[in-house]
Structures are given as C-alpha cells and as structure tokens.
Design an enzyme around this catalytic site. Structure first.
Site: not given
Length: 253
Positions: A61-62, A88, A139, A141, A152, A156, A187
C-alpha cells in the site's frame, strides 16, 4: 534490446494498466523487476509470463511509508541493489471542489501524491549507491487542469513539481528524476469511458494523433527515461499525449 541487464527496477501499481505494461517492458529488456501493488492476485497475473528468477511480487500500500520502505528492503534483499524506481500507483476520483467528498481528497492525496513521495524517499538511499533514477507517472492533468477532476489535478500537479525538485536536489549526486505525463490511456481505470463513443470522439478531436494511448505507448517512454539513453535528461515532465498539449485549446476548424 537489453538496456536493463543487471539492473533492478521497482514498479508500483504493477497489477494493471501502465504499471503492468512497464513491468513487462523492463523484464523484456533484461531487468530484474519488483512488482508492487495492493492486490497480490493482480500482480501475480502480470508476473505470470516474466522470468521467475528475475521477478518479485510484493503486496504494498503505497500510502503507507513503512510498507514502501519494506518494499525497497525486499528488492535489495532479493536482488542486491536498486537502479530504477517507477512510481505509478494512482486513483482518479471525479467531482468539482464542492461535490467530491473529503474522503476522495484524502484518498487521492494519500495514493497519488504521498505514494510518489514515499517511493522517492524510500528508494533514494539505494539509488544514490547505484547512481540510479526515478520515473514518476504524473499526467497531462499535472501540467494543465481537467474539467471536473480538481483533486486529481492537484495531486498530479504536486507530482510534477516534486519531480523537478528531486532532480535539482540530487542531480549532482548522480540520481536523475523524470516523469511521464500521459493523456487519456486505455486502462481498467478508464475502460468505462470507452463505452461512450461521443465522449471518446471529443478526445480524438483534440489529439493530433487521433487516438487514446495504449499502456505500452507509455511504458516505452518510461523505459527510455529510465535507461542510459536518457542519461542527460532530468527534471523533465514529458507529455505522452498524442500531441494534445501542442494545442492552445481551441477546437479544430
């Protein structure tokens, strides 16, 4: 190509999408690869066709620094070194500032930004030994905002500038740091969008290459940035976007 023979690479979020494609790309180029993610079964599916003696699966779990530190320790214990850290793992909740939940904010920051920070921090002592490098997955974004995805976008954007800062702070010690900035990529996370042909047509209209990315498209650029072919490249946030950011935003005529 065998650009990564003798090298050890960690890829987070390796159970699917860009992470899975990157793990396979590094393996195909000779690396020993450590696949990390929250779901062991997905990681094992990614690793199924990779060389068993050069592959390690580590449920991680990052968002928890101690688990990322354990990931790095496991990589070094198994393979003796660490050369490349690919951060990632990510999530992408939707919603405007006053509509998305506080829980969404906490989750996206914990995974998309804290997770990258944890990976960079935990890996750095080993990368200093090998004069290795970091590739973060940001991203488009993180370079310009998306509609209806403010959380998000913020996370990012943090990844983008964190990457620059690490490149500045550690370059003279031999460690490079770069990021890829994909646009729409097909994805598991985005698959539902592809059922809306009108929406996808809007994306295609804005992209000079006229299509969404495939995970392998992004993985190839990650591998380039991690390789010695990019030995004089650091602090870059490289759009992998089919030309999307070449535009000033106005529609085609």
């Amino acid at each position: 190509m065998d650009r990564f023979n003798g090298k050890v690479v960690i890829v987070t979020g390796a159970g699917s999408g860009i992470g899975a494609a990157a793990a396979r790309r590094f393996a195909a180029e000779g690396a020993s690869v450590v696949l990390a993610g929250r779901t062991r079964e997905k990681l094992e599916r990614t690793a199924a066709d990779m060389p068993k003696d050069k592959t390690l699966v580590q449920a991680t779990d990052v968002s928890r620094l101690e688990q990322v530190e354990a990931l790095v320790q496991a990589a070094v214990a198994r393979f003796g070194r660490l050369d490349v850290m690919v951060n990632n793992a990510g999530v992408a909740p939707e919603g405007r500032l006053t509509e998305a939940s506080i829980e969404d904010w906490r989750q996206v920051m914990a995974i998309d930004l804290d997770g990258v920070f944890h990976g960079c921090r935990a890996a750095m002592p080993e990368l200093l030994k090998t004069r290795g490098n970091i590739v973060n997955v940001s991203s488009v974004s993180g370079l310009g905002a998306d509609w209806n995805m403010c959380f998000y976008n913020a996370a990012k954007g943090g990844v983008t500038n964190l990457t620059r800062a690490i490149a500045m702070d550690y370059g003279k010690e031999g460690v490079r740091a770069n990021a890829v900035c994909p646009s729409l990529t097909r994805t598991d996370m985005t698959e539902s969008m592809f059922g809306d042909e009108a929406l996808i047509d809007k994306f295609r209209e804005r992209m000079p290459l006229g299509r969404a990315a495939q995970p392998d498209d992004v993985a190839a650029v990650i591998a380039f940035l991690a390789s010695d072919d990019a030995r004089f490249v650091t602090g870059v946030n490289l759009p992998v976007d089919g030309g999307l950011m070449a535009s000033n935003g106005q529609p085609p005529q």
